[in-house]
Design a protein around this motif. Structure first.
Motif, short mmCIF file in Angstrom:
data_model
loop_
_atom_site.label_atom_id
_atom_site.label_comp_id
_atom_site.label_asym_id
_atom_site.label_seq_id
_atom_site.Cartn_x
_atom_site.Cartn_y
_atom_site.Cartn_z
N ALA A 45 7.49 7.20 -5.80
CA ALA A 45 6.03 7.33 -5.86
C ALA A 45 5.40 7.52 -4.49
N LEU A 46 6.20 7.41 -3.42
CA LEU A 46 5.66 7.51 -2.07
C LEU A 46 5.39 8.97 -1.68
N PRO A 47 4.30 9.21 -0.94
CA PRO A 47 4.09 10.54 -0.37
C PRO A 47 5.22 10.90 0.60
N ALA A 48 5.36 12.17 0.90
CA ALA A 48 6.49 12.64 1.70
C ALA A 48 6.52 12.02 3.09
N SER A 49 5.36 11.68 3.66
CA SER A 49 5.33 11.20 5.03
C SER A 49 5.61 9.70 5.15
N TYR A 50 5.82 9.02 4.00
CA TYR A 50 6.06 7.58 4.02
C TYR A 50 7.49 7.26 3.63
N LEU A 52 10.02 3.54 2.65
CA LEU A 52 9.97 2.12 2.29
C LEU A 52 10.99 1.40 3.17
N ALA A 53 10.51 0.50 4.03
CA ALA A 53 11.37 -0.23 4.96
C ALA A 53 11.17 -1.73 4.76
N ASP A 54 12.23 -2.41 4.33
CA ASP A 54 12.16 -3.85 4.07
C ASP A 54 11.02 -4.20 3.10
N GLY A 55 10.83 -3.35 2.12
CA GLY A 55 9.81 -3.58 1.10
C GLY A 55 8.41 -3.18 1.51
N LEU A 56 8.24 -2.65 2.73
CA LEU A 56 6.92 -2.26 3.22
C LEU A 56 6.82 -0.75 3.35
N MET A 57 5.68 -0.20 2.99
CA MET A 57 5.43 1.21 3.24
C MET A 57 5.30 1.41 4.75
N ALA A 58 5.92 2.45 5.27
CA ALA A 58 5.93 2.68 6.71
C ALA A 58 5.92 4.17 7.00
N ARG A 59 5.48 4.49 8.22
CA ARG A 59 5.52 5.87 8.70
C ARG A 59 6.25 5.88 10.04
N ALA A 60 7.24 6.75 10.17
CA ALA A 60 7.99 6.90 11.41
C ALA A 60 7.62 8.23 12.04
N LEU A 61 7.21 8.17 13.30
CA LEU A 61 6.76 9.35 14.02
C LEU A 61 7.48 9.45 15.35
N THR A 62 7.71 10.67 15.80
CA THR A 62 8.38 10.90 17.09
C THR A 62 7.67 12.02 17.83
#
Length: 253
Positions: A45-50, A52-62
């Motif tokens: 169900a998450l958008p492409a940019s998100y 799930l890390a340790d049960g939390l929604m997260a965004r990784a950027l570089t």
């Protein structure tokens, strides 16, 4: 009709017990079968940019700042987040490991105390000229039923609602914009050398510091006054930092 009668009965019962609005809302959700706080969020169900890390929604950027001096990149990233002042709070830094962690408010409207905004925890790690950022613990803060500001974690929002997906996309766009501004700041702003790291970690402004070091140690000034080669910073704690030719010569408390 039966559901309405049940709700009315519950309202009378809990009001008689003096329950808070929060507890009342929780019981109503359970009654209606809408309490989803215990349900795990489906990664599909998450958008492409998100992620799930340790049960939390997260965004990784570089972002790669090739051509820039690595020490300057880390210093300028710290300066940038420090200058955000009330919209960010630096929680920890590891200078040798080139990492820092901050709690941030995204999209804050200073002119409207009741305007919704987002909060998140942002972790930065530097590898050479590359900055890796991870945003998690993301929440939407908005007025509650009684007008109080209340945070709702992204993981607890209903992904089937169009409004939820719009809010997720809005946060992502705002964070991407912030990262772009950070990149431009590092590229366009020369970095001053920093040597007083122990004093900066102790939040202590001392003689001999340059303006970058004083900013990292003492935070953003409420007011700056320049007169010739002398500059005065009036700080929120009522102290005054005095510079001559760009170096701290006195701290008046």
């Amino acid at each position: 009709m039966t559901q309405r009668l049940l709700i009315s009965f519950l309202l009378l019962a809990v009001l008689g017990q003096g329950l808070s609005a929060q507890k009342l809302g929780g019981r109503l959700k359970k009654l209606l079968g809408k309490d989803k706080t215990e349900q795990a969020l489906d990664t599909a169900a998450l958008p492409a940019s998100y992620v799930l890390a340790d049960g939390l929604m997260a965004r990784a950027l570089t972002v790669d700042l090739a051509g820039r001096e690595p020490d300057g990149i880390f210093v300028q990233s710290l300066v940038f987040v420090t200058q955000m002042d009330e919209k960010a709070r630096l929680e920890a830094m590891d200078v040798q490991g080139r990492q820092w962690r901050a709690v941030m408010a995204v999209g804050l409207n200073d002119d409207d105390e009741k305007a919704p905004y987002y909060t998140c925890r942002l972790r930065l790690t530097q590898e050479g000229t590359r900055l890796n950022l991870l945003a998690d613990s993301i929440s939407l803060v908005s007025p509650g039923f009684l007008g109080e500001m209340k945070g709702t974690a992204f993981e607890r929002m209903n992904p089937e609602k169009e409004k939820t997906r719009q809010q997720w996309a809005d946060f992502a766009a705002r964070q991407d914009q912030w990262l772009g501004e950070l990149q431009q700041y590092i590229v366009r702003t020369p970095a001053q050398p920093v040597t007083h790291w122990d004093d900066i970690r102790a939040r202590r402004v001392v003689k001999g510091m340059n303006e970058t070091e004083a900013l990292l140690a003492g935070g953003v000034a409420d007011f700056v006054r320049k007169s010739g080669e002398r500059t005065r910073w009036m700080m929120p704690n009522q102290s005054t930092i005095i510079f001559e030719q760009g170096r701290v010569v006195s701290v008046v408390r």
